[in-house]
Design a protein around this motif. Structure first.
Motif, PDB file in Angstrom:
ATOM      1  N   GLU A 254       0.832  -1.201   0.000  1.00 36.57           N
ATOM      2  CA  GLU A 254       0.000   0.000   0.000  1.00 36.57           C
ATOM      3  C   GLU A 254       0.873   1.259   0.000  1.00 36.57           C
ATOM      4  O   GLU A 254       0.918   2.012   0.959  1.00 36.57           O
ATOM      5  CB  GLU A 254      -0.953  -0.018   1.199  1.00 36.57           C
ATOM      6  CG  GLU A 254      -1.851  -1.234   1.251  1.00 36.57           C
ATOM      7  CD  GLU A 254      -2.740  -1.381   0.036  1.00 36.57           C
ATOM      8  OE1 GLU A 254      -3.021  -0.362  -0.627  1.00 36.57           O
ATOM      9  OE2 GLU A 254      -3.163  -2.517  -0.262  1.00 36.57           O
ATOM     10  N   LEU A 255       1.566   1.458  -1.124  1.00 39.77           N
ATOM     11  CA  LEU A 255       2.476   2.589  -1.250  1.00 39.77           C
ATOM     12  C   LEU A 255       2.472   3.053  -2.702  1.00 39.77           C
ATOM     13  O   LEU A 255       1.870   2.427  -3.571  1.00 39.77           O
ATOM     14  CB  LEU A 255       3.885   2.198  -0.791  1.00 39.77           C
ATOM     15  CG  LEU A 255       4.463   0.885  -1.329  1.00 39.77           C
ATOM     16  CD1 LEU A 255       5.042   1.052  -2.717  1.00 39.77           C
ATOM     17  CD2 LEU A 255       5.533   0.355  -0.385  1.00 39.77           C
ATOM     18  N   SER A 256       3.146   4.145  -2.944  1.00 40.44           N
ATOM     19  CA  SER A 256       3.215   4.687  -4.293  1.00 40.44           C
ATOM     20  C   SER A 256       4.498   5.494  -4.426  1.00 40.44           C
ATOM     21  O   SER A 256       5.225   5.716  -3.442  1.00 40.44           O
ATOM     22  CB  SER A 256       1.998   5.590  -4.572  1.00 40.44           C
ATOM     23  OG  SER A 256       2.039   6.737  -3.744  1.00 40.44           O
ATOM     24  N   VAL A 257       4.778   5.957  -5.629  1.00 45.99           N
ATOM     25  CA  VAL A 257       5.934   6.828  -5.832  1.00 45.99           C
ATOM     26  C   VAL A 257       5.773   8.100  -5.009  1.00 45.99           C
ATOM     27  O   VAL A 257       6.717   8.599  -4.398  1.00 45.99           O
ATOM     28  CB  VAL A 257       6.099   7.167  -7.332  1.00 45.99           C
ATOM     29  CG1 VAL A 257       7.193   8.213  -7.525  1.00 45.99           C
ATOM     30  CG2 VAL A 257       6.422   5.901  -8.125  1.00 45.99           C
ATOM     31  N   ALA A 258       4.551   8.615  -4.964  1.00 50.21           N
ATOM     32  CA  ALA A 258       4.297   9.837  -4.200  1.00 50.21           C
ATOM     33  C   ALA A 258       4.386   9.601  -2.695  1.00 50.21           C
ATOM     34  O   ALA A 258       4.739  10.504  -1.940  1.00 50.21           O
ATOM     35  CB  ALA A 258       2.922  10.400  -4.554  1.00 50.21           C
ATOM     36  N   ARG A 259       4.067   8.368  -2.276  1.00 50.00           N
ATOM     37  CA  ARG A 259       4.118   8.030  -0.844  1.00 50.00           C
ATOM     38  C   ARG A 259       4.813   6.680  -0.699  1.00 50.00           C
ATOM     39  O   ARG A 259       4.186   5.638  -0.638  1.00 50.00           O
ATOM     40  CB  ARG A 259       2.712   7.966  -0.244  1.00 50.00           C
ATOM     41  CG  ARG A 259       2.706   7.895   1.289  1.00 50.00           C
ATOM     42  CD  ARG A 259       1.283   7.699   1.815  1.00 50.00           C
ATOM     43  NE  ARG A 259       1.213   7.822   3.250  1.00 50.00           N
ATOM     44  CZ  ARG A 259       1.565   6.864   4.133  1.00 50.00           C
ATOM     45  NH1 ARG A 259       2.031   5.723   3.680  1.00 50.00           N
ATOM     46  NH2 ARG A 259       1.457   7.070   5.432  1.00 50.00           N
ATOM     47  N   PRO A 260       6.152   6.673  -0.654  1.00 51.32           N
ATOM     48  CA  PRO A 260       6.898   5.417  -0.682  1.00 51.32           C
ATOM     49  C   PRO A 260       6.803   4.591   0.601  1.00 51.32           C
ATOM     50  O   PRO A 260       7.221   3.443   0.623  1.00 51.32           O
ATOM     51  CB  PRO A 260       8.334   5.869  -0.933  1.00 51.32           C
ATOM     52  CG  PRO A 260       8.386   7.288  -0.471  1.00 51.32           C
ATOM     53  CD  PRO A 260       7.039   7.853  -0.721  1.00 51.32           C
ATOM     54  N   GLU A 261       6.260   5.149   1.669  1.00 53.19           N
ATOM     55  CA  GLU A 261       6.099   4.408   2.912  1.00 53.19           C
ATOM     56  C   GLU A 261       4.694   3.807   2.951  1.00 53.19           C
ATOM     57  O   GLU A 261       3.702   4.516   2.812  1.00 53.19           O
ATOM     58  CB  GLU A 261       6.314   5.334   4.117  1.00 53.19           C
ATOM     59  CG  GLU A 261       6.280   4.610   5.450  1.00 53.19           C
ATOM     60  CD  GLU A 261       6.637   5.541   6.611  1.00 53.19           C
ATOM     61  OE1 GLU A 261       6.083   5.356   7.701  1.00 53.19           O
ATOM     62  OE2 GLU A 261       7.456   6.452   6.400  1.00 53.19           O
ATOM     63  N   SER A 262       4.617   2.507   3.166  1.00 49.46           N
ATOM     64  CA  SER A 262       3.338   1.813   3.081  1.00 49.46           C
ATOM     65  C   SER A 262       2.383   2.231   4.194  1.00 49.46           C
ATOM     66  O   SER A 262       2.785   2.426   5.347  1.00 49.46           O
ATOM     67  CB  SER A 262       3.552   0.298   3.148  1.00 49.46           C
ATOM     68  OG  SER A 262       2.349  -0.387   2.953  1.00 49.46           O
ATOM     69  N   TYR A 263       1.103   2.359   3.845  1.00 47.15           N
ATOM     70  CA  TYR A 263       0.070   2.553   4.852  1.00 47.15           C
ATOM     71  C   TYR A 263      -0.065   1.284   5.692  1.00 47.15           C
ATOM     72  O   TYR A 263      -0.011   0.162   5.177  1.00 47.15           O
ATOM     73  CB  TYR A 263      -1.285   2.824   4.198  1.00 47.15           C
ATOM     74  CG  TYR A 263      -1.440   4.187   3.585  1.00 47.15           C
ATOM     75  CD1 TYR A 263      -1.613   5.315   4.383  1.00 47.15           C
ATOM     76  CD2 TYR A 263      -1.432   4.354   2.201  1.00 47.15           C
ATOM     77  CE1 TYR A 263      -1.770   6.573   3.817  1.00 47.15           C
ATOM     78  CE2 TYR A 263      -1.589   5.607   1.629  1.00 47.15           C
ATOM     79  CZ  TYR A 263      -1.759   6.714   2.436  1.00 47.15           C
ATOM     80  OH  TYR A 263      -1.910   7.954   1.877  1.00 47.15           O
ATOM     81  N   SER A 264      -0.282   1.435   6.983  1.00 46.53           N
ATOM     82  CA  SER A 264      -0.679   0.302   7.806  1.00 46.53           C
ATOM     83  C   SER A 264      -2.136  -0.028   7.496  1.00 46.53           C
ATOM     84  O   SER A 264      -2.862   0.760   6.890  1.00 46.53           O
ATOM     85  CB  SER A 264      -0.527   0.633   9.293  1.00 46.53           C
ATOM     86  OG  SER A 264      -1.487   1.619   9.676  1.00 46.53           O
ATOM     87  N   ARG A 265      -2.582  -1.200   7.921  1.00 44.51           N
ATOM     88  CA  ARG A 265      -3.975  -1.552   7.682  1.00 44.51           C
ATOM     89  C   ARG A 265      -4.947  -0.595   8.378  1.00 44.51           C
ATOM     90  O   ARG A 265      -5.957  -0.215   7.779  1.00 44.51           O
ATOM     91  CB  ARG A 265      -4.233  -2.998   8.098  1.00 44.51           C
ATOM     92  CG  ARG A 265      -3.607  -3.979   7.124  1.00 44.51           C
ATOM     93  CD  ARG A 265      -4.256  -5.338   7.190  1.00 44.51           C
ATOM     94  NE  ARG A 265      -3.695  -6.212   6.159  1.00 44.51           N
ATOM     95  CZ  ARG A 265      -4.132  -6.280   4.919  1.00 44.51           C
ATOM     96  NH1 ARG A 265      -5.138  -5.516   4.545  1.00 44.51           N
ATOM     97  NH2 ARG A 265      -3.570  -7.086   4.048  1.00 44.51           N
ATOM     98  N   PRO A 266      -4.707  -0.173   9.616  1.00 49.71           N
ATOM     99  CA  PRO A 266      -5.608   0.827  10.208  1.00 49.71           C
ATOM    100  C   PRO A 266      -5.624   2.142   9.420  1.00 49.71           C
ATOM    101  O   PRO A 266      -6.686   2.746   9.253  1.00 49.71           O
ATOM    102  CB  PRO A 266      -5.049   1.022  11.619  1.00 49.71           C
ATOM    103  CG  PRO A 266      -4.381  -0.279  11.935  1.00 49.71           C
ATOM    104  CD  PRO A 266      -3.779  -0.727  10.631  1.00 49.71           C
ATOM    105  N   GLU A 267      -4.471   2.575   8.937  1.00 49.46           N
ATOM    106  CA  GLU A 267      -4.434   3.814   8.154  1.00 49.46           C
ATOM    107  C   GLU A 267      -5.210   3.668   6.855  1.00 49.46           C
ATOM    108  O   GLU A 267      -5.984   4.564   6.470  1.00 49.46           O
ATOM    109  CB  GLU A 267      -2.982   4.198   7.855  1.00 49.46           C
ATOM    110  CG  GLU A 267      -2.198   4.681   9.052  1.00 49.46           C
ATOM    111  CD  GLU A 267      -0.726   4.857   8.752  1.00 49.46           C
ATOM    112  OE1 GLU A 267      -0.090   5.700   9.415  1.00 49.46           O
ATOM    113  OE2 GLU A 267      -0.188   4.164   7.864  1.00 49.46           O
ATOM    114  N   LEU A 268      -5.006   2.546   6.162  1.00 51.60           N
ATOM    115  CA  LEU A 268      -5.715   2.323   4.911  1.00 51.60           C
ATOM    116  C   LEU A 268      -7.213   2.213   5.151  1.00 51.60           C
ATOM    117  O   LEU A 268      -8.019   2.763   4.388  1.00 51.60           O
ATOM    118  CB  LEU A 268      -5.192   1.050   4.240  1.00 51.60           C
ATOM    119  CG  LEU A 268      -5.874   0.664   2.929  1.00 51.60           C
ATOM    120  CD1 LEU A 268      -5.695   1.747   1.876  1.00 51.60           C
ATOM    121  CD2 LEU A 268      -5.342  -0.681   2.424  1.00 51.60           C
TER     122      LEU A 268
END
Length: 244
Positions: free
Chosen positions: A69-83
């Motif tokens: 759950e990451l992207s070039v714009a946001r290289p740090e993955s979202y945790s499941r609670p965040e997502l």
């Protein structure tokens, strides 16, 4: 509507999102699967308006941090609670569930074997809850894609769409577990890595140390494997899966 079984108190995730953690959803054989339910809220109380549901089943820890759950714009993955909070704000109820025998769920885990029925039973349970509007979308990558396809084969109630990413197969002998009949060695590395996280390894430190001490690369040159002579010989469940 069927009441939520042993519903845990709603815990705040943010001002407008709450979660019911580890709701134990019963399967047809009595095994219960740990399920987190994220809902829109106001003043710390979940809103009762029925909404579409997004549902993901995973063996990789429903409360953890996926590597996807990451992207070039946001290289740090979202945790499941965040997502989950992001998706709730888009108008959904979000449900993450540990597969049978993994993390908070009861039972014994055997790769692939129980996912069709467990997915179907979970969808029947979701269909009976007042927070949903009768439409469920499933999602997930790799194994979390396999479970979607297995479940869909049983035509569960409420299934409206699926996001199947890098997984799901119609013939595991020709592609998936084997390629034209030849075993994909990733099945061994998968079993080995999951055995490191297994309840047996967590309960018995000596088992964990024994698994960690195995030379996985060396085992790749010592096939065929047999019972008691494999890279996952210390955990009978994972060895049985690999040999089967």
């Amino acid at each position: 509507m069927t009441p939520l079984p042993a519903l845990t108190p709603a815990e705040p995730v943010a001002e407008d999102v709450v979660v019911h953690r580890n709701v134990m959803v019963p399967m047809r054989d009595g095994i219960r699967l740990a399920t987190d339910i994220y809902r829109p809220a106001q003043g710390g109380q979940p809103l009762d308006t029925p909404r579409p549901v997004l549902f993901e089943r995973t063996p990789y820890d429903k409360a953890g941090t996926p590597r996807t759950e990451l992207s070039v714009a946001r290289p740090e993955s979202y945790s499941r609670p965040e997502l989950a909070a992001l998706l709730v704000r888009e108008g959904y109820v979000v449900i993450w569930q540990d597969c049978r025998g993994r993390y908070g769920s009861e039972g014994r885990f055997t790769k692939y074997v129980n996912e069709a029925e467990d997915g179907y039973d979970s969808m029947v349970w979701i269909a009976g809850q007042s927070f949903g509007n009768g439409r469920v979308g499933t999602m997930g990558l790799s194994y979390d894609a396999h479970v979607q396809v297995a479940m869909a084969c049983l035509n569960p109630p409420g299934l409206a769409c699926m996001a199947v990413d890098s997984g799901g197969f119609s013939n595991a002998f020709t592609a998936g577990i084997r390629q034209g009949g030849a075993l994909e060695m990733k099945q061994a590395t998968w079993a080995y890595n999951r055995a490191l996280e297994s309840p047996l390894a967590q309960e018995r430190p000596e088992i964990l140390r024994a698994i960690e001490a195995e030379d996985l690369f060396g085992w790749m040159r010592q096939t065929p494997w047999t019972k008691g002579r494999s890279p996952v010989r210390w955990d009978p469940d994972y060895e049985a899966y690999l040999l089967d």
